[in-house]
Design a protein around this motif. Structure first.
Motif, short mmCIF file in Angstrom:
data_model
loop_
_atom_site.label_atom_id
_atom_site.label_comp_id
_atom_site.label_asym_id
_atom_site.label_seq_id
_atom_site.Cartn_x
_atom_site.Cartn_y
_atom_site.Cartn_z
N GLY A 167 -3.44 38.73 1.60
CA GLY A 167 -4.81 39.03 2.01
C GLY A 167 -5.03 39.05 3.50
N VAL A 168 -3.93 38.97 4.27
CA VAL A 168 -4.03 38.95 5.73
C VAL A 168 -3.01 39.92 6.32
N ASN A 169 -3.46 40.85 7.14
CA ASN A 169 -2.55 41.71 7.89
C ASN A 169 -2.27 41.10 9.25
N ILE A 170 -1.01 41.15 9.68
CA ILE A 170 -0.60 40.63 10.98
C ILE A 170 -0.16 41.79 11.85
N ALA A 171 -0.71 41.87 13.04
CA ALA A 171 -0.27 42.86 14.03
C ALA A 171 0.16 42.13 15.30
N ILE A 172 1.11 42.72 16.01
CA ILE A 172 1.59 42.14 17.27
C ILE A 172 1.41 43.17 18.37
N TYR A 173 0.83 42.71 19.50
CA TYR A 173 0.62 43.53 20.70
C TYR A 173 1.31 42.83 21.87
N ASP A 174 1.55 43.57 22.96
CA ASP A 174 1.93 42.89 24.19
C ASP A 174 0.66 42.34 24.84
N PRO A 182 2.33 47.08 13.83
CA PRO A 182 1.01 47.12 13.20
C PRO A 182 0.87 46.30 11.92
N LEU A 183 1.97 46.11 11.18
CA LEU A 183 1.90 45.39 9.90
C LEU A 183 3.11 44.48 9.76
N LEU A 184 3.11 43.42 10.54
CA LEU A 184 4.23 42.48 10.49
C LEU A 184 4.39 41.88 9.11
N ASN A 185 3.28 41.66 8.39
CA ASN A 185 3.34 41.03 7.07
C ASN A 185 4.09 41.88 6.05
N GLN A 186 4.32 43.17 6.35
CA GLN A 186 5.10 44.02 5.46
C GLN A 186 6.58 44.09 5.87
N LYS A 187 6.92 43.38 6.94
CA LYS A 187 8.30 43.28 7.39
C LYS A 187 8.95 42.02 6.79
N ALA A 188 10.27 42.06 6.70
CA ALA A 188 10.98 40.90 6.16
C ALA A 188 10.79 39.69 7.07
N SER A 189 10.70 38.53 6.46
CA SER A 189 10.58 37.27 7.19
C SER A 189 11.91 36.52 7.08
N PRO A 190 12.44 35.96 8.19
CA PRO A 190 11.83 35.89 9.53
C PRO A 190 11.96 37.21 10.30
N TYR A 191 11.01 37.41 11.20
CA TYR A 191 10.94 38.62 12.01
C TYR A 191 11.44 38.30 13.41
N GLY A 192 12.45 39.04 13.88
CA GLY A 192 13.00 38.79 15.21
C GLY A 192 12.10 39.33 16.30
N ILE A 193 11.92 38.56 17.36
CA ILE A 193 11.05 38.97 18.46
C ILE A 193 11.64 38.49 19.79
N ASN A 194 11.57 39.33 20.80
CA ASN A 194 12.13 38.99 22.10
C ASN A 194 11.21 38.03 22.87
N ALA A 195 11.77 37.37 23.86
CA ALA A 195 10.97 36.53 24.75
C ALA A 195 9.90 37.40 25.42
N GLY A 196 8.73 36.83 25.64
CA GLY A 196 7.67 37.60 26.28
C GLY A 196 6.29 37.04 25.96
N ASN A 197 5.27 37.78 26.35
CA ASN A 197 3.88 37.40 26.10
C ASN A 197 3.29 38.36 25.08
#
Length: 219
Positions: A167-174, A182-197
């Motif tokens: 019931g929750v969509n997750i999006a990631i922005y810089d 746009p839809l992290l919740n539809q990606k496999a978990s865990p989701y790899g992400i680089n260092a940053g803000n």
């Protein structure tokens, strides 16, 4: 297109920003705001909702060139300049709407048209700096109402982001609100992400359960 002058009181739900014991993270109460009041200013992270087939508007001052993001459902968003000249509107159907704007004064009009969910939340780093967002935490995020929330996520090394829920969509922005995922919740978990803000957007869209567990070794 309806005229922008009107008298309309709408129900406004402040976005709940979870985490910590700081009072700013507590879930605020609902309040009545008359959007026809010319002194009404757009409040970042506030979720606006109103009855079907009603209109509301708020003024907005962009202190510098930048973008603004609207997230929601059942609402059309129209942007006008200070002379009430049309600038831009969302596409249909509306879920996420981003507009690049120059510094200046604007009028934002909301048309609440849906017979189902009708809500919209706005965020711009020009209106609320990135470092003023609450930090993302290892916790379960949930809501009883449809709305969106924004959190800052600042991993100093490459890491992963774990997510599980419904019931929750997750999006990631810089940090400048350029959309990355746009839809992290539809990606496999865990989701790899680089260092940053990063800005993490939680959109509580469902009419049923709205809860998601988020965790990361970098938090």
């Amino acid at each position: 297109m309806k005229a922008v002058g009107f008298m309309l009181a709408v129900s406004v739900f402040l976005a709940a920003c979870g985490g910590g014991s700081d009072s700013s993270s507590e879930k605020p109460a609902s309040e009545e705001v008359n959007l026809s009041d010319s002194t009404s200013e757009l409040v970042p992270l506030r979720t606006y909702s109103a009855p079907q087939d009603t209109f509301g508007s708020v003024s907005m001052t962009m202190p510098m060139d930048g973008n603004i993001t609207f997230i929601g459902a059942g609402v059309d968003v129209y942007i006008y300049d200070s002379g009430l000249n049309f600038v831009e509107r969302n596409s249909t159907p509306f879920s996420r709407f981003q507009a690049d704007l120059t510094a200046g004064e604007y009028l934002i009009e909301f048309s609440f048209w849906s017979s189902n969910a009708r809500h919209v939340t706005a965020y711009s780093p020009q209106l609320m700096p990135f470092n003023e967002l609450l930090p993302l935490e290892n916790k379960v995020y949930s809501s009883d109402v449809n709305k969106a929330e924004y959190y800052r996520f600042t991993p100093t090394t490459d890491t992963t982001l774990n997510h599980s829920g419904s019931g929750v969509n997750i999006a990631i922005y810089d940090s400048n609100m350029t959309l990355i995922e746009p839809l992290l919740n539809q990606k496999a978990s865990p989701y790899g992400i680089n260092a940053g803000n990063y800005v993490v957007e939680l959109n509580y869209f469902s009419s049923n359960t709205k809860a998601i567990s988020i965790s990361s070794p970098a938090i």
